[in-house]
Design a protein around this motif. Structure first.
Motif, PDB file in Angstrom:
ATOM      1  N   GLY A  99       0.797  -1.219   0.000  1.00 15.64           N
ATOM      2  CA  GLY A  99       0.000   0.000   0.000  1.00 15.64           C
ATOM      3  C   GLY A  99       0.830   1.269   0.000  1.00 15.64           C
ATOM      4  O   GLY A  99       0.338   2.329   0.414  1.00 15.64           O
ATOM      5  N   THR A 111      -7.449   2.073  -5.843  1.00 17.12           N
ATOM      6  CA  THR A 111      -7.165   0.668  -5.579  1.00 17.12           C
ATOM      7  C   THR A 111      -8.068   0.217  -4.428  1.00 17.12           C
ATOM      8  O   THR A 111      -8.822   1.018  -3.861  1.00 17.12           O
ATOM      9  CB  THR A 111      -5.695   0.466  -5.178  1.00 17.12           C
ATOM     10  N   LEU A 113      -7.185  -0.290  -1.537  1.00 17.11           N
ATOM     11  CA  LEU A 113      -6.786   0.484  -0.361  1.00 17.11           C
ATOM     12  C   LEU A 113      -7.539   1.810  -0.271  1.00 17.11           C
ATOM     13  O   LEU A 113      -7.734   2.340   0.828  1.00 17.11           O
ATOM     14  CB  LEU A 113      -5.279   0.738  -0.388  1.00 17.11           C
ATOM     15  N   SER A 114      -7.979   2.327  -1.418  1.00 19.65           N
ATOM     16  CA  SER A 114      -8.733   3.585  -1.426  1.00 19.65           C
ATOM     17  C   SER A 114     -10.061   3.450  -0.688  1.00 19.65           C
ATOM     18  O   SER A 114     -10.651   4.456  -0.281  1.00 19.65           O
ATOM     19  CB  SER A 114      -8.996   4.028  -2.862  1.00 19.65           C
ATOM     20  N   VAL A 116     -10.543   1.195   1.990  1.00 14.51           N
ATOM     21  CA  VAL A 116     -10.346   0.435   3.225  1.00 14.51           C
ATOM     22  C   VAL A 116     -10.993   1.129   4.418  1.00 14.51           C
ATOM     23  O   VAL A 116     -11.044   2.367   4.495  1.00 14.51           O
ATOM     24  CB  VAL A 116      -8.840   0.201   3.485  1.00 14.51           C
ATOM     25  N   ARG A 182      -4.810  -8.152  -1.392  1.00 14.89           N
ATOM     26  CA  ARG A 182      -3.744  -7.157  -1.287  1.00 14.89           C
ATOM     27  C   ARG A 182      -4.294  -5.767  -1.603  1.00 14.89           C
ATOM     28  O   ARG A 182      -5.249  -5.614  -2.375  1.00 14.89           O
ATOM     29  CB  ARG A 182      -2.604  -7.449  -2.250  1.00 14.89           C
ATOM     30  N   PRO A 183      -3.699  -4.727  -1.031  1.00 13.27           N
ATOM     31  CA  PRO A 183      -4.237  -3.371  -1.167  1.00 13.27           C
ATOM     32  C   PRO A 183      -4.179  -2.778  -2.569  1.00 13.27           C
ATOM     33  O   PRO A 183      -4.918  -1.846  -2.871  1.00 13.27           O
ATOM     34  CB  PRO A 183      -3.373  -2.545  -0.203  1.00 13.27           C
ATOM     35  N   HIS A 184      -3.315  -3.325  -3.459  1.00  9.18           N
ATOM     36  CA  HIS A 184      -3.225  -2.749  -4.809  1.00  9.18           C
ATOM     37  C   HIS A 184      -4.225  -3.379  -5.781  1.00  9.18           C
ATOM     38  O   HIS A 184      -4.242  -3.037  -6.968  1.00  9.18           O
ATOM     39  CB  HIS A 184      -1.806  -2.913  -5.357  1.00  9.18           C
ATOM     40  N   LEU A 204      -8.181  -6.848   3.887  1.00  7.51           N
ATOM     41  CA  LEU A 204      -6.954  -6.383   3.253  1.00  7.51           C
ATOM     42  C   LEU A 204      -5.768  -6.623   4.179  1.00  7.51           C
ATOM     43  O   LEU A 204      -5.795  -6.231   5.348  1.00  7.51           O
ATOM     44  CB  LEU A 204      -7.030  -4.895   2.917  1.00  7.51           C
ATOM     45  N   THR A 206      -1.159  -7.053   4.217  1.00  2.81           N
ATOM     46  CA  THR A 206       0.125  -6.923   3.535  1.00  2.81           C
ATOM     47  C   THR A 206       0.597  -8.318   3.122  1.00  2.81           C
ATOM     48  O   THR A 206       0.016  -9.328   3.536  1.00  2.81           O
ATOM     49  CB  THR A 206       1.167  -6.301   4.463  1.00  2.81           C
ATOM     50  N   LEU A 212      -4.635  -4.593   7.318  1.00  2.00           N
ATOM     51  CA  LEU A 212      -4.737  -3.185   6.948  1.00  2.00           C
ATOM     52  C   LEU A 212      -6.142  -2.650   7.198  1.00  2.00           C
ATOM     53  O   LEU A 212      -6.335  -1.466   7.433  1.00  2.00           O
ATOM     54  CB  LEU A 212      -4.373  -2.994   5.472  1.00  2.00           C
TER      55      LEU A 212
END
Length: 228
Positions: A99, A111, A113-114, A116, A182-184, A204, A206, A212
Motif C-alpha cells: 500500500g 485501488t 486500499l482507497s 479500506v 492485497r491493497p493494490h 486487506l 500486507t 490493513l
C-alpha cells in the motif's frame, strides 16, 4: 553476485541516499514507478546509460515481481560496471502490495486500499468470549478477526458466540485462514470477486499477513462500471 534486499532493506538504503532504478520498459515506468526512481530499461543498460547514476551512492534496481529476472540481470551488469548495487527482487508488486505510494500516469487510480475501513472488530487468542461479543456488536460487521500482533489468524463469527461457554478459546471458535486481498487490487475486480462469492467484505492484508482493514462490497463500484 549482487545482494538481494527486501522492503525493509530498501527503505534503509533509501534513508542513506541510495538511488532507485527501474529496469522495465519505459512505458511501464511511465505508468507506475516507485517514488524518485529513474528509468534505465534493461535493454539499454550499458556503460553510457549508467553514467546517469552516481557511483558514490548505492543503487537499488527493481523490475515487476519476484518472477521477473530483469532486476537480477541489471544488478549483475551494474556490479560489473563498478557500482555498489542491490537487487530488490520482490520489486514493484511487493511495494504496491504494502500500500505504499507510487508515481506515474496511473498513480492516482483508485485501488482496494482507497476503500479500506478500520472499523472491523479484532481479538486475540487469549481474549474472553464476552469481550469479543461486545466488540462485534459494536462494529458494522458480524465477525471479529483474530490477530497475533497484526497478522490475521482467523475469523470469529457472531453466531458462533451465542451458545459458546465464557471459557471457550477463540482458537476453538474461529474459522482459520480466511481469504485476504492485497491493497493494490483493482476495485472493480474486487467487487466482481465479492459478488461471485456472495461475500460482503474483503480483508486487506500486507504480504506478511498483517491487517490493513476491510473493504465493504457496498463501498465499491458496480462490477464492470469502471472508475475514473
Amino acid at each position: 553476485m549482487a545482494q538481494t534486499v527486501d522492503l525493509a532493506g530498501v527503505k534503509e538504503l533509501l534513508e542513506h541516499g541510495a538511488q532507485l532504478v527501474e529496469v522495465l520498459p519505459y512505458e511501464e515506468y511511465q505508468e507506475l514507478h516507485l517514488p524518485g526512481a529513474v528509468p534505465i530499461p534493461l535493454k539499454e543498460l550499458d556503460a553510457e546509460h549508467a553514467r546517469r547514476l552516481d557511483r558514490d551512492r548505492p543503487v537499488i534496481v527493481y523490475c515487476w515481481d519476484a518472477l521477473c529476472d530483469m532486476s537480477p540481470r541489471a544488478a549483475t551488469r551494474l556490479e560489473q560496471l563498478g557500482f555498489d548495487v542491490y537487487d530488490y527482487a520482490l520489486s514493484k508488486v511487493d511495494w504496491m502490495a504494502h500500500g505504499l505510494p507510487m508515481e506515474g500516469t496511473a498513480a492516482q487510480r483508485p485501488t482496494a486500499l482507497s476503500f479500506v475501513r478500520d472499523d472491523v472488530a479484532t481479538c486475540h487468542l487469549e481474549d474472553r468470549v464476552e469481550a469479543i461479543r461486545q466488540r462485534i456488536d459494536a462494529s458494522p460487521y458480524g465477525f471479529a478477526l483474530v490477530l497475533a500482533d497484526r497478522v490475521v489468524l482467523g475469523r470469529v463469527r457472531r453466531s458462533r458466540l451465542d451458545d459458546a461457554s465464557e471459557d471457550a478459546s477463540p482458537e476453538l471458535l474461529m474459522e482459520p485462514g480466511p481469504s485476504t486481498t492485497r491493497p493494490h487490487t483493482d476495485p472493480g475486480e474486487l467487487a466482481s470477486s465479492l459478488q461471485r462469492s456472495g461475500a460482503s467484505t474483503a480483508i486487506l492484508t500486507t504480504p506478511e499477513g498483517e491487517l490493513l482493514g476491510v473493504v465493504s462490497r457496498s463501498d465499491l463500484p458496480d462490477p464492470g462500471a469502471g472508475i475514473t
